[in-house]
Design a protein around this motif. Structure first.
Motif, short mmCIF file in Angstrom:
data_model
loop_
_atom_site.label_atom_id
_atom_site.label_comp_id
_atom_site.label_asym_id
_atom_site.label_seq_id
_atom_site.Cartn_x
_atom_site.Cartn_y
_atom_site.Cartn_z
N THR A 11 1.10 -1.11 0.55
CA THR A 11 0.04 0.01 0.60
C THR A 11 1.17 1.45 0.08
N LEU A 12 0.96 2.20 -0.92
CA LEU A 12 1.71 2.91 -1.49
C LEU A 12 0.83 4.71 -0.77
N GLU A 13 0.82 5.51 -0.32
CA GLU A 13 -0.16 6.45 -0.06
C GLU A 13 1.04 7.83 -0.04
N VAL A 14 0.34 8.38 -0.72
CA VAL A 14 0.90 9.55 -1.48
C VAL A 14 0.59 10.91 -0.30
N ILE A 15 1.13 11.42 0.89
CA ILE A 15 0.99 12.12 1.71
C ILE A 15 1.14 13.98 0.69
N SER A 16 1.89 14.21 0.44
CA SER A 16 2.10 15.27 0.00
C SER A 16 3.31 15.57 -0.34
N GLY A 17 3.32 16.78 -0.93
CA GLY A 17 4.23 17.30 -2.24
C GLY A 17 4.73 18.77 -1.59
N LYS A 18 5.61 18.99 -1.65
CA LYS A 18 6.68 20.28 -1.79
C LYS A 18 7.58 20.89 -2.61
N ASN A 19 7.78 21.78 -2.14
CA ASN A 19 9.23 23.35 -3.23
C ASN A 19 8.75 22.51 -5.13
N LEU A 20 7.15 22.51 -4.84
CA LEU A 20 7.11 22.41 -6.34
C LEU A 20 6.76 22.98 -7.04
N VAL A 49 -4.93 21.56 -6.29
CA VAL A 49 -4.65 22.28 -5.74
C VAL A 49 -3.23 22.95 -5.13
N LEU A 50 -2.28 23.79 -5.78
CA LEU A 50 -0.99 23.96 -5.57
C LEU A 50 -1.24 25.12 -4.39
N SER A 51 -0.51 25.33 -4.00
CA SER A 51 -0.93 25.84 -2.99
C SER A 51 0.15 27.01 -2.63
N SER A 52 -0.41 28.12 -1.67
CA SER A 52 1.20 29.79 -1.78
C SER A 52 2.45 29.34 -1.21
N ASP A 53 2.20 28.37 -0.94
CA ASP A 53 3.40 27.97 -0.41
C ASP A 53 4.41 27.05 -1.35
N ASP A 54 3.86 26.79 -2.20
CA ASP A 54 4.81 25.99 -3.66
C ASP A 54 4.36 24.08 -2.85
N SER A 55 3.15 23.70 -2.48
CA SER A 55 2.99 22.80 -1.93
C SER A 55 1.69 21.87 -2.17
N VAL A 56 0.87 20.52 -2.05
CA VAL A 56 0.23 20.46 -2.10
C VAL A 56 -0.17 19.18 -0.84
N ALA A 57 -1.41 18.81 -0.31
CA ALA A 57 -1.34 17.98 0.40
C ALA A 57 -2.82 16.46 -0.60
N TRP A 58 -2.23 15.51 -0.48
CA TRP A 58 -3.60 14.62 -1.43
C TRP A 58 -3.18 13.59 0.33
N GLY A 59 -3.06 13.21 0.15
CA GLY A 59 -3.50 12.09 1.08
C GLY A 59 -4.13 10.45 0.36
N ARG A 118 14.00 24.98 -11.19
CA ARG A 118 15.09 26.82 -10.75
C ARG A 118 15.36 26.45 -9.51
N GLY A 119 16.61 25.28 -9.22
CA GLY A 119 17.16 25.58 -7.59
C GLY A 119 16.82 24.91 -6.92
N VAL A 120 15.69 24.58 -7.17
CA VAL A 120 14.98 23.61 -6.15
C VAL A 120 14.27 22.22 -6.35
N ASN A 121 15.16 21.58 -4.54
CA ASN A 121 14.41 19.66 -5.57
C ASN A 121 12.93 20.07 -4.66
N PRO A 122 12.10 19.46 -5.99
CA PRO A 122 10.32 19.05 -5.97
C PRO A 122 10.81 18.06 -5.08
N SER A 123 9.93 17.53 -4.03
CA SER A 123 9.54 16.19 -2.78
C SER A 123 8.64 15.63 -2.75
N LEU A 124 8.39 14.48 -2.35
CA LEU A 124 7.02 13.98 -1.90
C LEU A 124 6.34 13.17 -0.40
#
Length: 1127
Positions: A11-20, A49-59, A118-124
């Motif tokens: 079971t793989l849960e995609v919780i969130s992402g940041k630096n997107l 929807v992408l948040s103003s801090d370049d993050s997303v919450a999935w769950g 753009r100089g930042v590592n996206p992550s999940l």
């Protein structure tokens, strides 16, 4: 993969992402994660929807079989559509991994980092859990990686475009455009993917734009327009499509700053902002776009069209209180509104301009970079409103702000010339209004300094030239220094020479040149000056739109030009042309009332002086305009102030108008005009208390609407006296709003059958109702003639000419009476009043005898009948009722009869007031009597009156025992107590000090224990059931000398508040002597009562009998001081 996992699932849960971070400027509809299991299958998370801090919450969670390939890839993708995706969107990050690597983190959440964007590592943030299962349950959760051709073409376009953005290789851009164009060609207009295809192509064209090809930008923008048209509000992708078009329009504006693009962008921002929740990535981008649009829109030229003002309102909506651009948005809206006002003359515009200007000033304290600009703008708007409405406090405040604005711009300041011009204009206006030469001298000095700061070539030099010219012209009119006039003409000519032919203010120097040339023509008689003066006026009319407020000034200058030429050449055509321009100028709908009233007044003067047939039309026009002007004022005091603000004496107009009609043998119209022009304060106030019985039975709904609006409008009168100018402005604006609604309902009522003349000036037929119980004698004191009109109970009015009486005679007679009355105060009661008797004999011989002859011989009026006197102007200060020959009959049979021997005299301020009082007597309440007396008034209100208390006791003994009686004196006789008694009782006797305030007649008052009861208090104290009041106090029935025809006095106030019959006093009374008159009056009033019913209509007869009865006890002046007013 280890063998012990072969029959296990993960079971793989995609919780969130940041630096997107997005790889380039295009805004996604959302972000999703794609897990590619093998070459054929993948799992996709929901689009979030992408948040103003370049993050997303999935769950989001997926269960995968463990026997799949040990390698897998994870992708973070941007979707450009919310629901139906065209292709798979843009890759933000892609990473190859394996199950072993994922499971190595145990059951805890962990971070999976992607290559930098753009100089930042996206992550999940992920979580992997091993679960035991025997069935492969995940097959239906996967999408095929084998997409349709359209999706592949779309993805290829995104991929090639991403390569272009990295390498800037044009061939990659061309390939991307080719892919997107192919998709568009295969998705026609009616296909659900057509809008997405349009948008992809448009973004590639826009972000790949490398040449300054404006036409290409237009084509690209049109693609965004088409896409938005296919995604109306409610569509999942509507919000993003609006943003896309804003982005394109802003880019377009940055390449070519044309107002149309920023205006459209502004409208779209206003529409978009509420659709973007705070905290989202899109909202942050939109906020930046809004700032760009607001900034650019503030640099646009002022557009005073309806659309331009709407856009300024949009900007203000986008800049709420607290926003950095809020004060500037207020200022720009204020400026647009004042400009629109100058073009259209709507008072709503200038009121709001001032309101917005005040708000801008309050938010930019001294030291703020724009403080001086906002101050000058507010001052300018206040000055404009003064010119339109004539409120003196507006001009005073404008000058105050101008002075402050100039102080903030000392010598050397780059915008000092603007403050110099503003202050100069305000001082010039004040000098014209108040005649202060120092003001105009200072204005000239300020303009001269401003002119040095606007040298030849300066874009605003023409304005200062014209202002200086106007000031010099006005100074010439005051001081007659010919050099001022010559310089004014030269400056005007230079201003006209450098002003563009299409300049919206070009008419201003034309006005001034015309005026100056007229002045020189009067000095030199040179025909070329007056010819040019008239010619440039016609030029100004051609330059102005038909509804521009300043057309009034074109007509004014033409009047002056034609009259100047007529006075020299006596050509009747010039007089006719002057009159026509008086007519057009005074009736121009968008100019303010003060200016139009001034032109109407001048029209009456010219028509009278030169015997022109339009004189009666001029008078009627004047009264209608004055009535409309006073209706805009929200309190009795402000109406009086407005009436007194004119530089000419408007109080003479009603009698002059009546005299004019008399001289034209039109007595009916004379009665109508004198009624229309007099008592306007009471007439305006009474409209809010109009009886509605007939309307109620005919149309109860509209009667209710009118009644409610009248109440609201009446209540609003009390809210405008604030010393806070902003609060007062808001109250005045609200009053105007209610007044417009009230006038709209009145217009609606006039459309009903039988109500076409509702609240219009009454006709002679309607006014004749005042004479139902006896003739009304209107005494007219005009500079043109002095005479009387008798309005009989039926039939035509009768004219009585006073052959030997002129206005100057009446003025002297009035002064002689005042002197004689003052003299009697120093005489003993038993001394003969010789001087007073001589004056009363003059009144009889020269005035009242002629009237009596008509009453006796023409109207056959019976002895002891009732008559009503309606004096005007100087007649109001002459005791007409006491006219007496003081002679013995020629046959020695006794004394000649005086007026009060022959008839029962009453007064009425106007015929309408008498009609209103009669109408109110139709309903009668249970009688109650209140005797109010104050022998020891509060501090500063007068001396002790020792006879008051005994007078109240005397009245109590005379009132019939069946009448409820209240005695209010000493500590009980307070302001509140007296007002309550006036409202709750049908009959009232007042014994106290009465004070006439000559400066502010609405402050005339009755002295009470705590504080006085003023005329305004009485007016607001509606007493519809009241019947009779006896005012045993000084000066209760005489108005101020400035406006005698307004009859602003305490007795009239009581009549207005509801009392149908009032006994008042013309001058001071002695409380000791008044007791005798009071006793005799009530004895007569209450004798021979039928069925114990008291009748207020007997008051005039009772007063007549009482003054005869006390002849031996009370001296002449203390008998004739009492008069009866009303029914």
């Amino acid at each position: 993969m280890p063998s012990n996992l072969k029959r296990q699932s993960i079971t793989l849960e995609v919780i969130s992402g940041k630096n997107l971070k997005m790889p380039f400027q295009r805004i996604p509809a959302g972000i999703y994660v794609s897990i590619n299991v093998d070459s054929r299958r993948r799992w996709k998370s929901a689009v979030r929807v992408l948040s103003s801090d370049d993050s997303v919450a999935w769950g989001d969670t997926v269960t995968l079989s463990s026997h799949e390939s040990p390698a897998l890839s994870a992708e973070i993708r941007a979707s450009y559509e919310v629901d139906r995706m065209l292709g798979n969107g843009e890759v933000i990050g892609k990473l190859q991994t394996s199950w072993d690597e994922l499971l190595g983190h145990g059951d805890e959440p962990f971070e999976l980092s992607f290559p930098p964007v753009r100089g930042v590592n996206p992550s999940l943030t992920l979580k992997v859990t091993v679960v035991h299962t025997n069935d492969n349950q995940d097959g239906t959760l996967f999408d095929s990686l084998v997409d349709c051709e359209i999706a592949q073409e779309t993805d290829a376009g995104h991929a090639r475009f991403a390569e272009y953005m990295s390498s800037r290789t044009v061939s990659h851009l061309n390939d991307a455009l080719q892919h997107f164009q192919l998709v568009l060609d295969r998705r026609p207009v009616d296909h659900p993917d057509h809008a997405a295809a349009l948008t992809n192509l448009a973004w590639a064209r826009l972000l790949g734009y490398i040449l300054n090809d404006l036409q290409d930008i237009d084509t690209t923008t049109s693609l965004f327009h088409k896409a938005l048209a296919l995604r109306p509000q409610g569509h999942g992708d509507h919000t993003l499509s609006v943003h896309n078009l804003i982005f394109a329009l802003n880019w377009r504006y940055s390449k070519e700053p044309t107002a149309v693009y920023i205006r459209e962008s502004l409208q779209l921002c206003y529409k978009l902002l509420p659709l973007c929740p705070k905290g989202t990535y899109l909202r942050g981008i939109v906020d930046s776009a809004v700032l760009f649009v607001i900034n650019r829109s503030n640099n646009l030229p002022i557009d005073a069209s309806d659309e331009g003002i709407h856009l300024r309102r949009v900007v203000l909506e986008l800049c709420p209180l607290g926003h950095q651009f809020h004060p500037q948005a207020l200022y720009m809206l204020s400026l647009a509104l004042s400009t629109h006002f100058q073009q259209c003359g709507s008072s709503d515009d200038i009121d709001e301009s001032i309101q917005r200007g005040r708000e801008a000033v309050s938010l930019s304290p001294e030291g703020h970079s724009e403080h001086g600009i906002y101050l000058n703008n507010l001052a300018f708007s206040l000055h404009l409103r003064f010119d339109h409405e004539g409120k003196s406090h507006d001009l005073d405040e404008a000058i105050s702000w101008c002075e402050e604005g100039l102080r903030l711009r000392p010598v050397g300041h780059q915008r000092r010339y603007h403050s110099l011009d503003n202050l100069g204009s305000a001082l010039r206006t004040r000098s014209k209004e108040r005649g202060d030469v120092d003001d105009i001298n200072r204005a000239v000095s300020l303009y001269r300094e401003a002119l040095t700061l606007r040298p030849p070539g300066h874009p605003c030099r023409d304005i200062t030239l014209n202002n200086l010219s106007d000031s010099l012209q006005y100074r010439y009119d005051q001081l007659h220094v010919i050099e001022d006039l010559h310089e004014a003409i030269n400056l005007c000519r230079e201003s006209i020479r450098i002003t563009r032919l299409d300049h919206p203010e070009r008419h201003m120097p034309l006005f001034n040149l015309s005026l100056a040339l007229c002045s020189r023509f009067r000095q030199t008689g040179k025909n070329e000056d007056i010819e040019e003066a008239i010619q440039v006026c016609h030029e100004s009319l051609v330059a102005l739109p038909s509804l521009h407020p300043h057309r009034t000034f074109s007509h004014l200058r033409l009047e002056q030009g034609h009259m100047a030429r007529y006075e020299v050449q006596h050509d009747p055509a010039d007089l006719s042309l002057a009159v026509e321009n008086f007519r057009l100028g005074s009736q121009h709908p968008t100019q303010g009332f003060p200016e139009r009233i001034g032109q109407a007044y001048n029209w009456t003067v010219v028509a009278e002086q030169h015997g022109h047939g339009s004189a009666l039309e001029a008078y009627s026009n004047f009264f209608e305009l004055l009535d409309a002007h006073l209706r805009t004022r929200s309190s009795p005091a402000s109406r009086r102030e407005a009436a007194a603000a004119f530089k000419f004496d408007i109080s003479r107009l009603p009698v002059n108008a009546a005299s004019c009609a008399i001289r034209r043998d039109n007595l009916r119209h004379a009665v109508e005009l004198v009624e229309q022009g007099r008592g306007q304060q009471w007439s305006l106030a009474s409209r809010l208390r109009s009886p509605l019985d007939d309307l109620q039975s005919s149309n109860p709904e509209i009667a209710h609407k009118f009644s409610e609006l009248s109440k609201h409008l009446s209540d609003a009168q009390g809210s405008v006296g604030s010393t806070d100018r902003a609060a007062a402005d808001r109250a005045a604006t609200e009053y105007k709003r209610l007044a417009r609604q009230w006038e709209a309902v009145v217009a609606e009522i006039r459309n009903l059958r039988a109500f076409s003349r509702f609240l219009l000036p009454p006709s002679y037929t309607e006014l004749q109702a005042a004479a139902r119980q006896g003739p009304v004698i209107i005494l007219i004191a005009s500079e043109y003639s002095c005479s009387a009109i008798i309005v009989p109970t039926s039939g035509e009015p009768h004219h009585v000419r006073f052959q030997r009486i002129t206005l100057s005679h009446l003025e002297k007679l009035k002064d002689d009476f005042a002197t004689a009355i003052r003299h009697t105060a120093r005489m003993r009661p038993e001394e003969p009043r010789k001087k007073l008797r001589v004056l009363l004999r003059i009144v009889w011989d020269e005035i009242m005898l002629h009237i009596v002859n008509v009453l006796q011989y023409d109207l056959k009026l019976q002895h002891r009948s009732r008559i009503w006197l309606c004096p005007t102007a100087a007649f109001t200060s002459i005791p007409l009722h006491a006219a007496n020959p003081f002679r013995i009959n020629s046959d020695r049979s006794g004394k000649e009869s005086c007026l009060e021997d022959l008839y029962i005299c009453s007064y009425t301020p106007t015929l309408s007031a008498l009609i209103r009082a009669r109408q109110a007597t139709k309903t009668r309440a249970t009688p109650s009597f209140a005797a109010i007396g104050q022998s020891q008034p509060g501090a500063g209100q007068g001396d002790v009156l020792p006879a008051v208390d005994s007078e109240l006791e005397l009245v109590h003994t005379l009132v019939p025992p069946n009448i409820k009686f209240t005695n209010m004196s000493k500590d009980e006789a307070t302001r509140a107590g007296a007002l309550n008694a006036l409202q709750c009782n049908t009959w009232v006797h007042l014994a106290c000090h009465g004070k006439q305030d000559l400066e502010q007649p609405y402050n005339s008052c009755f002295a009470m224990r705590d504080k006085p009861v003023t005329l305004l208090d009485i007016m607001e104290n509606n007493s519809p059931q009241a019947e009779f009041a006896f005012l045993s106090a000084c000066h209760t029935a005489v108005g101020d000398e400035e406006t005698p025809d307004e009859a602003i006095h305490l007795a009239a106030g009581l009549q207005f508040s509801g009392f149908k019959s009032v006994v008042g006093t013309l001058w001071g009374v002695s409380d000791a002597l008044a007791k005798h008159v009071v006793e005799a009056f009530y004895e007569k009033m209450f004798e021979d009562l039928e069925d114990g019913i008291i009748d207020c209509t007997k008051a005039a007869w009772a007063l007549n009998r009482a003054t005869h009865a006390v002849m031996t006890k009370v001296p002449l002046e203390q008998r004739m001081v009492f008069i009866h007013i009303g029914v």
